[in-house]
Every structure is written in structure tokens, then in C-alpha cells.
Design a protein around this motif. Sequence first.
Motif, PDB file in Angstrom:
ATOM      1  N   THR A   1       0.821  -1.205   0.000  1.00  0.00           N
ATOM      2  CA  THR A   1       0.000   0.000   0.000  1.00  0.00           C
ATOM      3  C   THR A   1       0.853   1.252   0.000  1.00  0.00           C
ATOM      4  N   PHE A   2       2.035   1.157   0.626  1.00  0.00           N
ATOM      5  CA  PHE A   2       2.886   2.339   0.744  1.00  0.00           C
ATOM      6  C   PHE A   2       3.228   2.930  -0.604  1.00  0.00           C
ATOM      7  N   MET A   3       3.403   2.063  -1.587  1.00  0.00           N
ATOM      8  CA  MET A   3       3.838   2.527  -2.883  1.00  0.00           C
ATOM      9  C   MET A   3       2.690   2.731  -3.873  1.00  0.00           C
ATOM     10  N   GLN A   4       1.447   2.658  -3.401  1.00  0.00           N
ATOM     11  CA  GLN A   4       0.325   2.809  -4.313  1.00  0.00           C
ATOM     12  C   GLN A   4      -0.153   4.257  -4.386  1.00  0.00           C
ATOM     13  N   GLY A   5      -1.025   4.510  -5.323  1.00  0.00           N
ATOM     14  CA  GLY A   5      -1.563   5.851  -5.551  1.00  0.00           C
ATOM     15  C   GLY A   5      -2.766   6.156  -4.692  1.00  0.00           C
ATOM     16  N   GLY A   6      -3.696   6.945  -5.225  1.00  0.00           N
ATOM     17  CA  GLY A   6      -4.801   7.465  -4.431  1.00  0.00           C
ATOM     18  C   GLY A   6      -6.062   6.644  -4.441  1.00  0.00           C
ATOM     19  N   ASN A   7      -6.094   5.522  -5.115  1.00  0.00           N
ATOM     20  CA  ASN A   7      -7.342   4.789  -5.239  1.00  0.00           C
ATOM     21  C   ASN A   7      -7.914   4.393  -3.895  1.00  0.00           C
ATOM     22  N   LEU A   8      -7.071   4.044  -2.946  1.00  0.00           N
ATOM     23  CA  LEU A   8      -7.522   3.636  -1.632  1.00  0.00           C
ATOM     24  C   LEU A   8      -8.366   4.703  -0.969  1.00  0.00           C
ATOM     25  N   GLY A   9      -7.869   5.933  -0.965  1.00  0.00           N
ATOM     26  CA  GLY A   9      -8.620   7.021  -0.341  1.00  0.00           C
ATOM     27  C   GLY A   9      -9.952   7.236  -1.009  1.00  0.00           C
ATOM     28  N   ASP A  10      -9.974   7.124  -2.317  1.00  0.00           N
ATOM     29  CA  ASP A  10     -11.220   7.337  -3.036  1.00  0.00           C
ATOM     30  C   ASP A  10     -12.235   6.247  -2.753  1.00  0.00           C
ATOM     31  N   VAL A  11     -11.777   5.010  -2.662  1.00  0.00           N
ATOM     32  CA  VAL A  11     -12.708   3.923  -2.355  1.00  0.00           C
ATOM     33  C   VAL A  11     -13.301   4.137  -0.973  1.00  0.00           C
ATOM     34  N   ILE A  12     -12.465   4.510  -0.010  1.00  0.00           N
ATOM     35  CA  ILE A  12     -12.961   4.798   1.336  1.00  0.00           C
ATOM     36  C   ILE A  12     -13.958   5.937   1.282  1.00  0.00           C
ATOM     37  N   GLY A  13     -13.648   6.936   0.457  1.00  0.00           N
ATOM     38  CA  GLY A  13     -14.555   8.072   0.331  1.00  0.00           C
ATOM     39  C   GLY A  13     -15.926   7.655  -0.162  1.00  0.00           C
ATOM     40  N   ASN A  14     -15.961   6.729  -1.100  1.00  0.00           N
ATOM     41  CA  ASN A  14     -17.248   6.246  -1.596  1.00  0.00           C
ATOM     42  C   ASN A  14     -18.028   5.540  -0.499  1.00  0.00           C
TER      43      ASN A  14
ATOM     44  N   GLY B   1     -15.974   8.996 -10.485  1.00  0.00           N
ATOM     45  CA  GLY B   1     -17.240   8.675  -9.832  1.00  0.00           C
ATOM     46  C   GLY B   1     -17.948   7.513 -10.502  1.00  0.00           C
ATOM     47  N   LYS B   2     -17.954   7.501 -11.816  1.00  0.00           N
ATOM     48  CA  LYS B   2     -18.599   6.430 -12.565  1.00  0.00           C
ATOM     49  C   LYS B   2     -17.901   5.097 -12.309  1.00  0.00           C
ATOM     50  N   ALA B   3     -16.582   5.122 -12.297  1.00  0.00           N
ATOM     51  CA  ALA B   3     -15.818   3.893 -12.067  1.00  0.00           C
ATOM     52  C   ALA B   3     -16.053   3.357 -10.668  1.00  0.00           C
ATOM     53  N   HIS B   4     -16.073   4.228  -9.684  1.00  0.00           N
ATOM     54  CA  HIS B   4     -16.300   3.787  -8.307  1.00  0.00           C
ATOM     55  C   HIS B   4     -17.701   3.223  -8.126  1.00  0.00           C
ATOM     56  N   GLN B   5     -18.660   3.795  -8.802  1.00  0.00           N
ATOM     57  CA  GLN B   5     -20.019   3.260  -8.750  1.00  0.00           C
ATOM     58  C   GLN B   5     -20.058   1.839  -9.308  1.00  0.00           C
ATOM     59  N   GLN B   6     -19.351   1.629 -10.405  1.00  0.00           N
ATOM     60  CA  GLN B   6     -19.285   0.297 -11.001  1.00  0.00           C
ATOM     61  C   GLN B   6     -18.558  -0.674 -10.078  1.00  0.00           C
ATOM     62  N   MET B   7     -17.497  -0.199  -9.435  1.00  0.00           N
ATOM     63  CA  MET B   7     -16.735  -1.056  -8.534  1.00  0.00           C
ATOM     64  C   MET B   7     -17.563  -1.508  -7.339  1.00  0.00           C
ATOM     65  N   ASN B   8     -18.428  -0.629  -6.869  1.00  0.00           N
ATOM     66  CA  ASN B   8     -19.259  -0.949  -5.713  1.00  0.00           C
ATOM     67  C   ASN B   8     -20.401  -1.895  -6.046  1.00  0.00           C
ATOM     68  N   GLN B   9     -20.628  -2.118  -7.330  1.00  0.00           N
ATOM     69  CA  GLN B   9     -21.766  -2.944  -7.743  1.00  0.00           C
ATOM     70  C   GLN B   9     -21.344  -4.259  -8.379  1.00  0.00           C
ATOM     71  N   THR B  10     -20.080  -4.625  -8.230  1.00  0.00           N
ATOM     72  CA  THR B  10     -19.599  -5.832  -8.887  1.00  0.00           C
ATOM     73  C   THR B  10     -18.743  -6.651  -7.935  1.00  0.00           C
ATOM     74  N   ASP B  11     -18.236  -7.772  -8.407  1.00  0.00           N
ATOM     75  CA  ASP B  11     -17.389  -8.622  -7.578  1.00  0.00           C
ATOM     76  C   ASP B  11     -15.985  -8.039  -7.468  1.00  0.00           C
ATOM     77  N   GLN B  12     -15.188  -8.570  -6.545  1.00  0.00           N
ATOM     78  CA  GLN B  12     -13.883  -8.001  -6.233  1.00  0.00           C
ATOM     79  C   GLN B  12     -12.910  -8.085  -7.401  1.00  0.00           C
ATOM     80  N   VAL B  13     -12.895  -9.202  -8.100  1.00  0.00           N
ATOM     81  CA  VAL B  13     -11.965  -9.355  -9.221  1.00  0.00           C
ATOM     82  C   VAL B  13     -12.257  -8.330 -10.304  1.00  0.00           C
ATOM     83  N   THR B  14     -13.540  -8.134 -10.637  1.00  0.00           N
ATOM     84  CA  THR B  14     -13.914  -7.143 -11.644  1.00  0.00           C
ATOM     85  C   THR B  14     -13.612  -5.736 -11.153  1.00  0.00           C
ATOM     86  N   ALA B  15     -13.877  -5.490  -9.859  1.00  0.00           N
ATOM     87  CA  ALA B  15     -13.585  -4.173  -9.275  1.00  0.00           C
ATOM     88  C   ALA B  15     -12.093  -3.873  -9.364  1.00  0.00           C
ATOM     89  N   ASN B  16     -11.268  -4.882  -9.144  1.00  0.00           N
ATOM     90  CA  ASN B  16      -9.822  -4.693  -9.243  1.00  0.00           C
ATOM     91  C   ASN B  16      -9.416  -4.294 -10.656  1.00  0.00           C
TER      92      ASN B  16
END
Length: 291
Positions: free
Chosen positions: A39-52, A182-197
Motif C-alpha cells: 500500500t505504501f507505494m500505491q496511488g490514491g485509489n484507496l482514499g477514493d474507495v474509502i470516500g465512496n 465517480g462512474k468507475a467507483h459506482q461500477q466497482m461498488n456494484q460488482t465482484d472483487q476481481v472485476t472491481a480490481n
Amino acid sequence: MRLDGRRESENVEDRRGMSTGAKAGIGGIAGILLIALFTFMQGGNLGDVIGNVIQQGALGGVQEETVEGQREFSAEEEELAKFSRQVLASTEDVWTKVFAENGMKYKSPTLVLFTGRVNSACGQATSSVGPFYCSGDQKLYIDLSFFTQMKQQLGAEGDFSYAYVIAHEVGHHVENLLGILGKAHQQMNQTDQVTANKISVKLELLADYYAGVWGHYEDGEYGSLEDGDIEEAIDCAEKIGDNYLQKKQRGYVQPESFTHGTSAQRMRWLKRGLQTGDMSVSTFNVSESQL
């Protein structure tokens, strides 16, 4: 990277040396954080997912308490702070112009410099998360010690590689302004983990591409890139690829768990942005085999 005499952004909150806490609403974040180095070397996706998650009411609000602490920093850290403000200013200039050329108005994000841990509209996070962008408050967060860790733990260094890290997080902001995030996060929240990844990978590679687009126009306007700069950034992109980090950390890789893309993908999309500066290109318009 030549930035001598360039302006520094005023869209910066300097919270370094402040200890922060939260009164409520952060219980679910710990379970979201990945193993430290990964996680240390990753970008901002984590914060955004938490935000959703927060925006959907799964987590309560966070009230930040700050206590003024020691605010004496080394000359090296102060230089990094100045450099970060200059890079942010450059992204403001470039993206304002690019958006205008495409009939849009750019709204600049705010850069938050912090030490140790920080509260955001996406919840509370520690430095181990690495730099991240929060769409909830349109701010990017970074503990400047990240650059030292990046150098010491992965051997990724150089001013343009550091600039790439900041530009990548600004790339998430560009995604947000364009409605892609926003559109991508909405899709991620409505699908399985592998697809969300897989969706997450496209977001991260697009942020890499936008970092390259910024570099394309920055160099075109100011001739700021020096010999070796592009190689530094591409080397950095290689060393923060999911396969590289998983191999380094675990000794093996799990492609289905990739959230940011392989080294080859990250290098390819950053380089493509640097070479073309073409805003019509998107990772969401190509097949997985073309990523």
C-alpha cells in the motif's frame, strides 16, 4: 527537472508537525488497508474507495482534532516541500490550459502536507498508505518522508520521479473532474472483487497517463525536463507495478489481486502520455489486452 524561479502553488495546507485524531467514524478503514509495503507505494485509489464508502453512509463522519507539534524541518524536507508546491503550480497551469482548450474549466485541487497521519473527507490515514487523492474534498495528501522511503526501499529516486508521484495524484483529480472517477467507483461498488480490481487498474493507469500528459505539456512550454528525467519516472513506474511489489514482498504474484497495473503497463501508459499529450486517449476505451 528545472524549476528554478518557478512559482509555488498557494493551494497547499501544511499540516506537518501536527498530531491528528478522530472522534468518530473510522472503524472500517483498518480493514481496507493493504499490507504495509504494497500500500505504501500505491496511488490514491484507496482514499477514493474509502470516500465512496463514507458517502454511502457505511462509515460515520470524522471530526479532526489537531495539536500543534514540532515544526522544525530539515533543509532537505523544506526543499521537498518547495518542490512539491512548484510541481503543483505547474499542474495548475498545464491543466487549466488543457481544459480550456477542450471547452472546460479546471478547478485546482489542494495539496495537504502532513506528518504521520491525517484526517480527510475519506477518513483517517497514516503515512503507510502513501500519497492519495480524496474525491470527497478534492485534496491530495502526502507525507514527504514517502520520497525518502521510495528511494531507500525501492531505489526509485530523482526529482522527476517525485514529480510523477504528485502528478499521478493530480491525475486522479482530473479523472474526478471529468466524471470518470465517480462512474468507475459506482461500477466497482456494484460488482465482484476481481472485476472491481480490473476497473481500479484502469483508473490507476489512466492517472499514470495523465501524469505523462502533464509532463508532455510542462516540457513543451518550459523545456524543464533534463537528461535522465524521463528514465527516472519510468523506472519509478516500473518499481510501483503490482507484480514488482508483490514479488518483492511475497516472492510470488496474484494477478487477480492487482489494483494498479503491472510494471510494464504503468511504464507504457506514463510514456504514452509523455509522448502524445492526447486527451482523447483513455484506458477505458481499450480492451484488457491493450492495457
